[in-house]
Design an enzyme around this catalytic site. Structure first.
Site, PDB file in Angstrom:
ATOM      1  N   ASP A 109      23.571 -53.561 -19.422  1.00 27.35           N
ATOM      2  CA  ASP A 109      24.753 -54.292 -19.400  1.00 27.35           C
ATOM      3  C   ASP A 109      25.785 -53.668 -20.760  1.00 27.35           C
ATOM      4  O   ASP A 109      26.584 -54.263 -21.284  1.00 27.35           O
ATOM      5  CB  ASP A 109      24.793 -55.675 -19.617  1.00 27.35           C
ATOM      6  CG  ASP A 109      23.972 -56.307 -20.936  1.00 27.35           C
ATOM      7  OD1 ASP A 109      23.314 -55.189 -21.517  1.00 27.35           O
ATOM      8  OD2 ASP A 109      23.685 -57.486 -21.138  1.00 27.35           O
ATOM      9  N   GLU A 110      25.253 -52.516 -21.439  1.00 30.77           N
ATOM     10  CA  GLU A 110      25.779 -52.041 -22.545  1.00 30.77           C
ATOM     11  C   GLU A 110      25.758 -50.580 -22.514  1.00 30.77           C
ATOM     12  O   GLU A 110      24.947 -49.777 -22.019  1.00 30.77           O
ATOM     13  CB  GLU A 110      24.962 -52.591 -23.592  1.00 30.77           C
ATOM     14  CG  GLU A 110      25.440 -52.716 -24.927  1.00 30.77           C
ATOM     15  CD  GLU A 110      24.661 -53.131 -26.086  1.00 30.77           C
ATOM     16  OE1 GLU A 110      23.712 -53.930 -25.580  1.00 30.77           O
ATOM     17  OE2 GLU A 110      24.927 -52.617 -27.183  1.00 30.77           O
TER      18      GLU A 110
END
Lengths: 394, 381
Positions: A109-110
């Site tokens: 998610d990054e």
């Protein structure tokens, strides 16, 4: 390293409460309600991600599910559906790819993005708009000129916002923040720094380097902290050009002296690398070991196998072999495994090469893991890690 | 010891003996060449503890008998010696060896010959024996030895299995687990006891290089622990390996899905062209068989190719696509001396088999070569 990356704006894009957001997206009736994704509360499961609605009740990641339900009895508990999250994550990365080819995906998610100098804020707005419009997901973006400031800007931007933090803002914005905002300042270092009266980044920035050495443990670690405190960061983006390798590493919150513990961590990392290889249908020719010492010196060694493998056992054996040959002197600050020379094809053999037991059990374990999460089933050895539970994944 | 010899006479033998001198070893005496001058003969011996070669020279002027172990530098000294004539003198008490050629004088610090491990080269009547002509043996070995594994983690596959069954059939079998070369001949002239032994692939490779295409006899004699070859002035001894070669007798399927007959040289050349662009660690090419043609594809990051070859016969199904390591597929083509080759396929993941027969002096040579394909693992999660 890519020349284009000199004098770029750096963005850190972080999907807010990613797993919970995906669940809310897939089940619209969950919107606005406290959603908690993670393990089963009846079997000592832990919170993997929780929606912002749940966070208002004090629920946090890595908290035991039982405790989370105590804090927020109305929470909707959902199991981890990693396949779906990966799918969405790939769609998000695809959107990033329209704005820049220079992407370092840090986790599911990054991701760090490098864009042309001066265009950071504008690109960030466009990206956030595209992700919201096309996928309906909230995204926070930190904009700056290096990874450190982009990361801090992003934590300030959360949830669902954009924030720029440039070097000229360091004094006004960064310095009043508590030291734990800096990478490398884990709970242990923070406690030590606090004991010396250093609470904010600004106080750390003005603290004499010499005196910092004894607190940070080494000259190099002290120098790194000082650099970060001044808002400087020379780390480059590690671009994933195609899929050339798969790696996993752990930075310990406390330096580790016990070889046995390191070997257990290596086994854990080997299973992680093996799982990721298998889930992509890949095998690796080369296995590498990375070690970091308290003085921040790094040792890497690798060996090429006679046959490509995706077996946890074989990866582990190779890294143990490497570790035995080049472990250096304890303590260790970081260990990592890297699998490269990836191939999808497999030369069939007249004699089954692997351990027949392992070949039977691995797909079952993978399936269980995929369906019920990382800790659904594991080797007894891993208990050592869970008990200590004091390390964080990079 | 004191002799006078022609350098080319010595070098002819030394070049062969050198093959059995170990490159890396901690035992200093075997890093050298044992030299024995006795009667009319000069004998030179190398020994790497797996293989030992003895060579006998006759055209030597001998003034005094003696023995010494000389360091390997001796060979290079001879090669660079300014004069054809080489005089060698050895001091019997400290093995200092003087080598004189033209105006060049060398002193080599020789070693005590008693420390050199000498193996049994003597012909012995209680050893089993098979004779081949050099040409015949070379022809058989070159069909087999390339399939021997180079992988130290598979020790049993680093040897060639030599087997004699009750019916006096002789088998040579080698495999690296990905492919298997299988050769069968019959021996009519002698009754031999059934046996199975594993000969180091490296030793057979050296034998293959030493012998030529002549009709000179190679006497092969063996016991349970070693095999010795007598060929011209050379005696080549090889230790046998612990026989853990698995039983792969049933590896060849009795039926096949597709069988083709194709021009050997045409296929060999096309496959060689495909290998130019064979990609990945597995040097992969793919084949496809339709009604009347075999199509070859290959590709890598730098480009791709395809080529269509006519079949001269075909039985069974078409073959959608099979992927193979180009080396494993082309190796047998190089050793098949026939205008046409017969190849069997068993679908994309089944074995691919080459069949070939040849008439030898002693009867029929049956050659079969099996190679397993490459499987692409689909994303399985």
């Amino acid at each position: 390293m890519n020349k284009r990356l000199i004098n770029n704006d750096i963005l850190l894009c972080d999907l807010d409460a990613f797993f919970a957001s995906v669940e809310q997206l897939d089940n619209p009736e969950l919107k606005g309600r406290p959603v908690v994704v993670g393990g089963d509360p009846d079997s000592r499961g832990v919170v993997s991600t929780c929606s912002y609605e749940a966070r208002q009740y004090g629920v946090r990641s890595a908290m035991p599910m039982k405790k989370a339900l105590g804090l927020c009895p109305g929470a909707i508990v959902l199991p981890v559906n990693m396949t779906r999250y990966k799918e969405v994550s790939e769609q998000v990365i695809e959107i990033f790819g329209r704005f820049t080819p220079d992407i370092e995906q840090v986790s599911i998610d990054e991701a760090y993005l490098a864009v042309r100098a001066g265009t950071g804020l504008e690109t960030a707005r466009k990206i956030r708009f595209a992700v919201r419009e096309e996928l309906g997901l909230p995204l926070s973006i930190g904009v700056s000129i290096n990874k450190l400031l982009a990361k801090i800007a992003c934590s300030l931007a959360k949830p669902d916002g954009i924030r720029a933090l440039y070097p000229e803002d360091v004094e006004k914005v960064l310095w009043p923040l508590p030291v734990r905002f800096l990478p490398g300042a884990g709970p242990v270092t923070e406690r030590k720094l606090n004991a010396f009266g250093i609470k904010t980044v600004g106080e750390l920035a003005s603290f004499p380097l010499e005196a910092l050495k004894s607190i940070a443990g080494s000259a190099a670690a002290a120098a790194e902290l000082k650099e970060y405190a001044s808002g400087r960061d020379s780390r480059k983006l590690e671009l994933n050009a195609g899929r050339k390798s798969i790696s996993e590493e752990i930075t310990f919150s406390q330096d580790i002296h016990e070889k046995d513990y390191i070997l257990t961590v290596l086994f854990d990392l080997a299973s992680e690398v093996g799982y990721r290889l298998r889930s992509k249908g890949l095998k690796a020719r080369t296995v590498g070991l990375k070690l970091k010492f308290p003085d921040l010196s790094i040792k890497t060694r690798s060996l090429t196998l006679p046959e490509a493998t995706a077996s946890d056992e074989k990866i582990f054996k190779s890294v143990v072999d490497l570790f035995t040959r080049c472990c250096g002197n304890p303590p260790w600050r970081l260990v990592g495994i890297r699998a490269s020379g990836l191939e999808r094809e497999r030369q069939l053999s007249l004699i089954p090469g692997g351990d027949p037991g392992e070949e039977k059990i691995t797909p079952v374990l993978d399936m269980l893991r995929q369906r019920y999460g990382r800790d659904a089933v594991f080797r007894g050895r891993r208990l050592l890690l869970l008990r200590k539970n004091d390390f964080k994944r990079n | 010891m004191h002799i006078l010899a022609n350098k080319n006479v010595l070098l002819e033998n030394l070049n062969i003996v050198q093959k059995s001198i170990p490159l890396k070893t901690t035992i200093s005496t075997i890093k050298g060449i044992l030299i024995i001058v006795k009667g009319e003969e000069l004998i030179m011996v190398g020994n790497n503890l797996e293989m030992s070669i003895k060579a006998i020279s006759n055209d030597i002027q001998i003034f005094k008998e003696g023995e010494v172990v000389l360091p390997v530098e001796f060979i290079e000294i001879l090669k660079q010696a300014p004069d054809e004539n080489i005089e060698i003198k050895i001091s019997e008490d400290d093995f200092r060896t003087e080598i004189i050629s033209g105006q060049a004088n060398f002193i080599l610090y020789g070693m005590n010959p008693e420390d050199f491990p000498l193996v049994g080269f003597e012909k012995n009547t209680d050893r089993e024996r098979i004779d081949y002509s050099a040409q015949e043996l070379k022809n058989m070995l070159k069909k087999i030895t390339f399939a021997v594994s180079q992988d130290d983690s598979k020790p049993s596959f680093k040897g060639v299995l030599f087997e004699i069954d009750e019916d006096n059939n002789i088998f040579f079998i080698a495999s690296d687990t990905y492919r298997l070369a299988h050769l069968k001949t019959t021996l009519n002239n002698k009754d031999l006891q059934p046996l199975r032994m594993l000969i180091p692939g490296k030793s057979l490779n050296e034998i293959m290089k030493i012998i030529d295409d002549s009709h000179d006899t190679v006497e092969c004699t063996f016991t349970g622990s070693d095999i010795v070859f007598y060929y011209r002035q050379f005696i080549i001894y090889s230790r046998l390996m612990e026989n853990r070669f698995p039983n792969l007798n049933n590896i060849f399927p009795s039926t096949c899905a597709t069988k083709i007959k194709i021009n050997t040289r045409l296929l060999e050349k096309a496959v060689s062209r495909a290998s130019l662009l064979a990609g990945g660690y597995n040097h992969m090419i793919s084949l496809q068989i339709t009604e009347d043609a075999l199509e070859i594809y290959s590709g890598s990051e730098v480009g791709r190719m395809n080529e269509k070859l006519p079949l001269s016969a075909k039985e069974g199904d078409d073959l959608p696509e099979i992927m193979l390591n180009v080396r494993y597929f082309s190796d047998p083509l190089r050793v098949i001396d026939d205008e046409y080759v017969e190849i069997e396929f068993n679908g994309a993941y089944g074995p691919c088999i080459f069949n070939y027969q040849e008439t030898m002096e002693n009867g029929l040579l049956n050659y079969r070569y099996l190679v397993l394909p490459i499987k692409i693992d689909k994303k399985d999660l």
